[in-house]
Scaffold this motif. Structure first.
Motif, PDB file in Angstrom:
ATOM      1  N   THR A 140     107.017  60.638  -1.939  1.00  0.00           N
ATOM      2  CA  THR A 140     105.816  60.275  -1.186  1.00  0.00           C
ATOM      3  C   THR A 140     106.126  60.452   0.296  1.00  0.00           C
ATOM      4  OG1 THR A 140     105.060  58.732  -2.856  1.00  0.00           O
ATOM      5  CG2 THR A 140     104.213  58.426  -0.648  1.00  0.00           C
ATOM      6  N   ILE A 141     105.172  61.019   1.023  1.00  0.00           N
ATOM      7  CA  ILE A 141     105.398  61.403   2.422  1.00  0.00           C
ATOM      8  C   ILE A 141     104.608  60.480   3.343  1.00  0.00           C
ATOM      9  CG2 ILE A 141     105.214  63.257   4.114  1.00  0.00           C
ATOM     10  CD1 ILE A 141     107.248  63.804   1.928  1.00  0.00           C
ATOM     11  N   ILE A 142     105.296  60.050   4.452  1.00  0.00           N
ATOM     12  CA  ILE A 142     104.650  59.366   5.579  1.00  0.00           C
ATOM     13  C   ILE A 142     105.014  60.157   6.831  1.00  0.00           C
ATOM     14  CG2 ILE A 142     104.458  57.248   6.925  1.00  0.00           C
ATOM     15  CD1 ILE A 142     105.272  55.705   4.462  1.00  0.00           C
ATOM     16  N   ALA A 143     104.022  60.566   7.601  1.00  0.00           N
ATOM     17  CA  ALA A 143     104.262  61.397   8.790  1.00  0.00           C
ATOM     18  C   ALA A 143     103.566  60.783  10.001  1.00  0.00           C
ATOM     19  CB  ALA A 143     103.770  62.823   8.549  1.00  0.00           C
ATOM     20  N   ALA A 144     104.188  60.995  11.190  1.00  0.00           N
ATOM     21  CA  ALA A 144     103.627  60.477  12.457  1.00  0.00           C
ATOM     22  C   ALA A 144     103.829  61.519  13.543  1.00  0.00           C
ATOM     23  CB  ALA A 144     104.290  59.163  12.840  1.00  0.00           C
ATOM     24  N   PRO A 145     102.878  61.656  14.468  1.00  0.00           N
ATOM     25  CA  PRO A 145     103.006  62.653  15.549  1.00  0.00           C
ATOM     26  C   PRO A 145     103.914  62.143  16.678  1.00  0.00           C
ATOM     27  CG  PRO A 145     100.904  61.525  15.736  1.00  0.00           C
ATOM     28  CD  PRO A 145     101.566  60.978  14.508  1.00  0.00           C
ATOM     29  N   VAL A 146     104.684  63.053  17.208  1.00  0.00           N
ATOM     30  CA  VAL A 146     105.498  62.750  18.403  1.00  0.00           C
ATOM     31  C   VAL A 146     104.712  63.242  19.609  1.00  0.00           C
ATOM     32  CG1 VAL A 146     107.671  63.148  19.590  1.00  0.00           C
ATOM     33  CG2 VAL A 146     107.633  62.952  17.101  1.00  0.00           C
TER      34      VAL A 146
ATOM     35  N   THR B 258      97.559  67.834   8.618  1.00  0.00           N
ATOM     36  CA  THR B 258      96.691  66.691   8.946  1.00  0.00           C
ATOM     37  C   THR B 258      97.171  65.990  10.209  1.00  0.00           C
ATOM     38  OG1 THR B 258      96.182  66.383   6.604  1.00  0.00           O
ATOM     39  CG2 THR B 258      95.771  64.525   8.056  1.00  0.00           C
ATOM     40  N   VAL B 259      98.485  65.789  10.354  1.00  0.00           N
ATOM     41  CA  VAL B 259      99.024  65.116  11.551  1.00  0.00           C
ATOM     42  C   VAL B 259      98.787  65.965  12.787  1.00  0.00           C
ATOM     43  CG1 VAL B 259     101.146  64.295  12.635  1.00  0.00           C
ATOM     44  CG2 VAL B 259     100.700  63.791  10.247  1.00  0.00           C
ATOM     45  N   LEU B 260      99.016  67.290  12.703  1.00  0.00           N
ATOM     46  CA  LEU B 260      98.759  68.155  13.852  1.00  0.00           C
ATOM     47  C   LEU B 260      97.288  68.135  14.233  1.00  0.00           C
ATOM     48  CD1 LEU B 260     100.971  71.298  13.059  1.00  0.00           C
ATOM     49  CD2 LEU B 260     101.433  69.486  14.708  1.00  0.00           C
ATOM     50  N   ARG B 261      96.411  68.066  13.228  1.00  0.00           N
ATOM     51  CA  ARG B 261      94.967  68.127  13.512  1.00  0.00           C
ATOM     52  C   ARG B 261      94.426  66.815  14.050  1.00  0.00           C
ATOM     53  NH1 ARG B 261      93.677  69.230   8.925  1.00  0.00           N
ATOM     54  NH2 ARG B 261      92.825  67.244   8.203  1.00  0.00           N
ATOM     55  N   THR B 262      94.878  65.685  13.511  1.00  0.00           N
ATOM     56  CA  THR B 262      94.306  64.380  13.885  1.00  0.00           C
ATOM     57  C   THR B 262      95.124  63.643  14.935  1.00  0.00           C
ATOM     58  OG1 THR B 262      95.510  63.290  12.096  1.00  0.00           O
ATOM     59  CG2 THR B 262      93.318  64.161  11.578  1.00  0.00           C
ATOM     60  N   ASN B 263      96.405  64.045  15.119  1.00  0.00           N
ATOM     61  CA  ASN B 263      97.291  63.373  16.083  1.00  0.00           C
ATOM     62  C   ASN B 263      97.411  61.886  15.781  1.00  0.00           C
ATOM     63  OD1 ASN B 263      99.045  63.099  18.197  1.00  0.00           O
ATOM     64  ND2 ASN B 263      97.466  63.132  19.818  1.00  0.00           N
TER      65      ASN B 263
ATOM     66  N   VAL C 290     118.974  70.392   5.074  1.00  0.00           N
ATOM     67  CA  VAL C 290     117.532  70.195   5.204  1.00  0.00           C
ATOM     68  C   VAL C 290     116.987  70.971   6.380  1.00  0.00           C
ATOM     69  CG1 VAL C 290     115.723  68.465   5.479  1.00  0.00           C
ATOM     70  CG2 VAL C 290     117.748  67.952   4.114  1.00  0.00           C
ATOM     71  N   ALA C 291     117.797  71.096   7.440  1.00  0.00           N
ATOM     72  CA  ALA C 291     117.364  71.827   8.631  1.00  0.00           C
ATOM     73  C   ALA C 291     117.061  73.271   8.254  1.00  0.00           C
ATOM     74  CB  ALA C 291     118.432  71.762   9.718  1.00  0.00           C
ATOM     75  N   GLY C 292     115.936  73.770   8.767  1.00  0.00           N
ATOM     76  CA  GLY C 292     115.540  75.144   8.484  1.00  0.00           C
ATOM     77  C   GLY C 292     114.460  75.254   7.426  1.00  0.00           C
ATOM     78  N   ALA C 293     114.203  74.192   6.695  1.00  0.00           N
ATOM     79  CA  ALA C 293     113.136  74.236   5.691  1.00  0.00           C
ATOM     80  C   ALA C 293     111.772  74.279   6.372  1.00  0.00           C
ATOM     81  CB  ALA C 293     113.218  73.030   4.774  1.00  0.00           C
ATOM     82  N   ASN C 294     110.862  75.086   5.859  1.00  0.00           N
ATOM     83  CA  ASN C 294     109.551  75.284   6.458  1.00  0.00           C
ATOM     84  C   ASN C 294     108.537  74.394   5.742  1.00  0.00           C
ATOM     85  OD1 ASN C 294     107.170  76.200   7.613  1.00  0.00           O
ATOM     86  ND2 ASN C 294     107.802  78.348   7.553  1.00  0.00           N
ATOM     87  N   ILE C 295     107.903  73.490   6.514  1.00  0.00           N
ATOM     88  CA  ILE C 295     106.901  72.570   5.950  1.00  0.00           C
ATOM     89  C   ILE C 295     105.531  72.812   6.566  1.00  0.00           C
ATOM     90  CG2 ILE C 295     108.639  70.816   5.433  1.00  0.00           C
ATOM     91  CD1 ILE C 295     107.701  69.318   7.927  1.00  0.00           C
ATOM     92  N   SER C 296     105.343  73.977   7.158  1.00  0.00           N
ATOM     93  CA  SER C 296     104.073  74.222   7.849  1.00  0.00           C
ATOM     94  C   SER C 296     102.894  74.295   6.885  1.00  0.00           C
ATOM     95  CB  SER C 296     104.171  75.517   8.661  1.00  0.00           C
ATOM     96  OG  SER C 296     104.430  76.621   7.788  1.00  0.00           O
ATOM     97  N   ASP C 297     103.171  74.609   5.595  1.00  0.00           N
ATOM     98  CA  ASP C 297     102.070  74.726   4.638  1.00  0.00           C
ATOM     99  C   ASP C 297     101.720  73.411   3.971  1.00  0.00           C
ATOM    100  OD1 ASP C 297     104.489  74.580   3.363  1.00  0.00           O
ATOM    101  OD2 ASP C 297     103.878  75.855   1.671  1.00  0.00           O
ATOM    102  N   ARG C 298     102.432  72.354   4.308  1.00  0.00           N
ATOM    103  CA  ARG C 298     102.160  71.060   3.708  1.00  0.00           C
ATOM    104  C   ARG C 298     100.888  70.461   4.301  1.00  0.00           C
ATOM    105  NH1 ARG C 298     105.016  70.274  -0.987  1.00  0.00           N
ATOM    106  NH2 ARG C 298     107.278  70.476  -0.661  1.00  0.00           N
ATOM    107  N   ALA C 299     100.083  69.834   3.446  1.00  0.00           N
ATOM    108  CA  ALA C 299      98.803  69.264   3.895  1.00  0.00           C
ATOM    109  C   ALA C 299      99.028  68.122   4.871  1.00  0.00           C
ATOM    110  CB  ALA C 299      98.002  68.793   2.680  1.00  0.00           C
ATOM    111  N   TYR C 300     100.054  67.290   4.631  1.00  0.00           N
ATOM    112  CA  TYR C 300     100.290  66.153   5.534  1.00  0.00           C
ATOM    113  C   TYR C 300     100.669  66.650   6.922  1.00  0.00           C
ATOM    114  CZ  TYR C 300     105.290  67.005   4.708  1.00  0.00           C
ATOM    115  OH  TYR C 300     106.531  67.557   4.620  1.00  0.00           O
ATOM    116  N   PHE C 301     101.444  67.760   7.005  1.00  0.00           N
ATOM    117  CA  PHE C 301     101.846  68.310   8.295  1.00  0.00           C
ATOM    118  C   PHE C 301     100.628  68.804   9.055  1.00  0.00           C
ATOM    119  CE2 PHE C 301     103.499  71.710  11.027  1.00  0.00           C
ATOM    120  CZ  PHE C 301     104.510  71.043  11.688  1.00  0.00           C
TER     121      PHE C 301
END
Length: 702
Positions: free
Chosen positions: A158-164, A134-139, A121-132
């Motif tokens: 289904t994706i759940i994401a949180a900012p570090v 959204t988290v960077l933009r809204t924190n 899984v390491a190395g996969a690029n998810i920068s184009d994902r909308a959830y990614f």
């Protein structure tokens, strides 16, 4: 049908109809109530299920957000973060995979490290994902409402994401948790309603999130094109009384919305579940109506026996009285209405007895009077119109006696008058019969003469019609001959023009052939010059060969040239001989063509002359045919006028013949009527002669 059976049938219907109406009403109401109750229950369950899924997703989002804050700067350190993520995944088994990605979007590490297909899984690029993004933009932590396909596994998730959080309050990394949709399907699959009930969850766009059929989840089946979507679109919750699902099965459902994601979740069942439960309830509750129906039938039988027995007794009494037993009386007992009926029957029997006694006396009196009046009628029938009856009774018999006496006197006077009129009628009918016999003979002779004249006129009309038809035939033949003559004249003219054109073309062709023959003479002269040149070239080549032989080696090349020139001269000589033969053949063919053209021109001139003579003859014939056609047309007009006159004469003769026939028939009828009238007068005279008016004695009618 007997009254007892009617009473039993009435009781049966009285017991059956309310039970049947209650049963139908109870059935319809109960089924509608059961369906409404089931929909209400499904609606409650769907709300609770939507809230439960919302709580599960929110709890996973909160715990992921708490973990991201706890990791902080250690989030990108696999040695520090991996144990924490492993414990988190063990505590929340819905997380299929947890990964960490810096703001660049390239996955730093994940738990577990390998996907189902064996890739890291390491190395996969998810920068184009909308959830990614959204988290960077809204924190803030974010639950993606859409269904995505995993970059490494390829499975819908289904994706759940949180900012570090970073040291300066920004986002140092994104902690992502993936939930396999099979887990949500298992979670929703715990909701069972009836034998066919199941739950379905879809995104706001209709893409399948959870479904008992795993194939639809894998294919990301879209429900926006199915009938159920028209109920789900634009509503947060509600009921669906009936719809056709994706497998063409009719179902009913209730739906609700998951607040956190906007997902639509509905619980549905087939109508067969409600019907089966309803039939079971109906079978268990049908014993009481059946018992009520049986009790109603028994009461009807008992009531019929109580009512029918007294009525049958009254029926037997009435039957005996009708048979002549006027001393029979009905028992006055039983229900009040039947007692009143028995009293009426007994009174009727007593009244009938009194009427019978009175009727017997009146009948004896009437029989005596009828006997006397019958004797009087016999005397009148024998011709004794002077007979009278003595009337000493009152009432109808008195009026009848006076009427009979008046009738006898009137008949006597009438017979006297008829005798006088009959004598006068006999003499008058004899005179009428003689006159009508003479008139009938005269009209018969006139009718025969009219028939002969009518036959002659009809023969004349037929002859005129025959002449008219023949004249018409001659006219038609003349017109056809005239058309044929005109056509022949045009054909002859066309033939003359074609012959002249052909003669001109032959003359042109003959001139061209003569010119071509002259050209062949020129070609022959050229060919003779070529032949002479070939002879000279041959002689020159021989001389050159001799000189080359004298020169020896120096003249060898010249000898080769001389040989070639000699061969060329021989070929030219052979060619000139062949050309000479061809020219001779062409000259002979040209002469034959010129001779044939001259002969054809002469024949064409003769044909043109003959055609012109034929045209003249045909023109003369056409003129004669036209004159004959006009004469035939004039004859036809005269024949038609003559035929019209004959038709009028025939019509008038027919009318005269019809009138004559009617006159003969009327005269015969008058003669027959006169004869019948004479016979009737004689018959009346004979009848009146048998009738006599003589004095008779009066008879008393007692």
């Amino acid at each position: 049908m007997r009254i007892s059976r009617l009473v039993i049938l009435g009781g049966f219907l009285t017991a059956l109809l309310p039970v049947a109406l209650l049963a139908v009403g109870y059935t319809l109401k109960t089924r509608a109530l059961m369906l409404d109750t089931t929909l209400e229950q499904n609606e409650l369950f769907s709300k609770e299920a939507a809230l439960y899924i919302d709580k599960v997703l929110v709890d996973h989002r909160n715990v992921l957000q708490f973990t991201a804050q706890a990791l902080g700067a250690d989030a990108l350190d696999p040695a520090q973060a991996s144990p924490v993520l492993a414990r988190l995944r063990a505590a929340f088994p819905l997380f299929d995979r947890i990964l960490v990605a810096p703001p660049s979007g390239v996955t730093a590490f994940a738990v577990p490290e390998l996907a189902d297909n064996g890739q890291r899984v390491a190395g996969a690029n998810i920068s184009d994902r909308a959830y990614f993004q959204t988290v960077l933009r809204t924190n803030t932590a974010y639950i993606d409402p859409d269904v995505l396909l995993g970059r490494t596994s390829g499975a819908p998730v289904t994706i759940i994401a949180a900012p570090v959080p970073g040291p300066n309050g920004g986002v140092s990394a994104v902690l992502v948790g993936t939930i396999d949709l099979d887990s949500l399907t298992q979670l929703i699959g715990r909701l069972h309603l009836g034998a066919s009930g199941h739950a379905v969850a879809v995104t706001r766009e209709g893409v399948t999130v959870a479904h008992p059929n795993a194939r639809l989840v894998q294919q990301r089946f879209n429900f926006s094109g199915t009938p159920v979507w028209q109920y789900l679109r634009g509503a947060d919750q509600g009921r669906i009384a009936s719809y056709v699902d994706e497998e063409n099965t009719t179902r009913f459902a209730a739906f609700a919305t998951v607040p956190a994601t906007g997902w639509k979740l509905w619980l549905s069942q087939q109508h067969a579940d409600v019907d089966a439960e309803f039939y079971q309830l109906l079978a268990s509750s049908s014993l009481w109506p059946l018992g009520a129906l049986v009790v109603g039938i028994l009461l009807s039988v008992l009531l019929a026996r109580m009512i029918a027995r007294p009525i049958e007794t009254l029926h037997a009494t009435a039957r005996d009285i009708a048979a002549g037993d006027l001393d029979r009386r009905a028992p006055e007992e039983g229900p009040q209405e039947l007692v009143s009926l028995a009293v009426a029957i007994n009174a009727m029997a007593q009244t009938l007895q009194a009427l019978v006694v009175k009727e017997r006396g009146v009948r004896a009196q009437i029989e005596s009077a009828v006997t006397e009046y019958g004797r009087f009628a016999e005397r009148v029938a024998d011709g004794d119109f002077s007979a009278q009856v003595m009337v000493d009774n009152a009432g109808d018999l008195e009026r009848l006696g006076h009427a009979l006496n008046a009738m006898s006197r009137s008949l006597g006077l009438l017979v006297s008058e008829i005798k006088l009129a009959t004598a006068q009628l006999g003499s008058a009918t004899a005179e009428i019969l003689a006159a009508t016999s003479q008139q009938a003979a005269a009209t018969t002779e006139e009718a025969a003469a009219v028939r002969q004249m009518a036959a002659s006129v009809h023969e004349l009309r037929q002859a005129g019609e025959s002449v008219s038809r023949r004249t018409q035939a001659v006219l038609d033949m003349a017109q056809k001959t005239e058309v044929v003559a005109e056509t022949g004249l045009h054909s002859v003219e066309e033939t003359i023009r074609s012959a002249e054109q052909g003669r001109q073309r032959l003359e042109t062709l003959a001139e061209r052939v003569m010119g071509f023959s002259e050209r062949t003479h020129e070609i022959a002269e050229i060919n003779a010059a070529v032949a002479e040149l070939a002879e000279k070239s041959n002689l020159l080549a021989v001389n050159a060969g001799i000189e080359a032989a004298k020169a020896g080696e120096a003249g060898r090349g010249f000898a080769v040239v001389a040989t070639e020139v000699k061969e060329l001269a021989e070929q030219s000589k052979a060619a000139t001989a062949q050309v000479r033969r061809i020219i001779a053949d062409i000259q002979r063919s040209a002469q034959a063509a010129v001779i044939a053209a001259e002969q054809y021109a002469k024949a064409s001139d003769a044909g043109v002359s003959t055609s012109r003579q034929s045209g003249t003859s045909i023109s003369t014939l056409a003129a004669r045919v036209t004159e004959a056609s006009q004469a035939a047309r004039q004859n036809l007009v005269a024949a038609e006028q003559q035929q019209a006159g004959i038709e009028q004469i025939a019509l008038a003769v027919d009318n005269i013949e019809a009138s004559s026939a009617q006159t003969v028939s009327a005269t015969a009828q008058v003669e027959q009527s006169a004869r019948s009238l004479h016979d009737l007068a004689q018959t009346l005279d004979d009848i009146i002669g048998r009738v006599s008016v003589r004095p008779g004695a009066e008879r008393r009618v007692s």
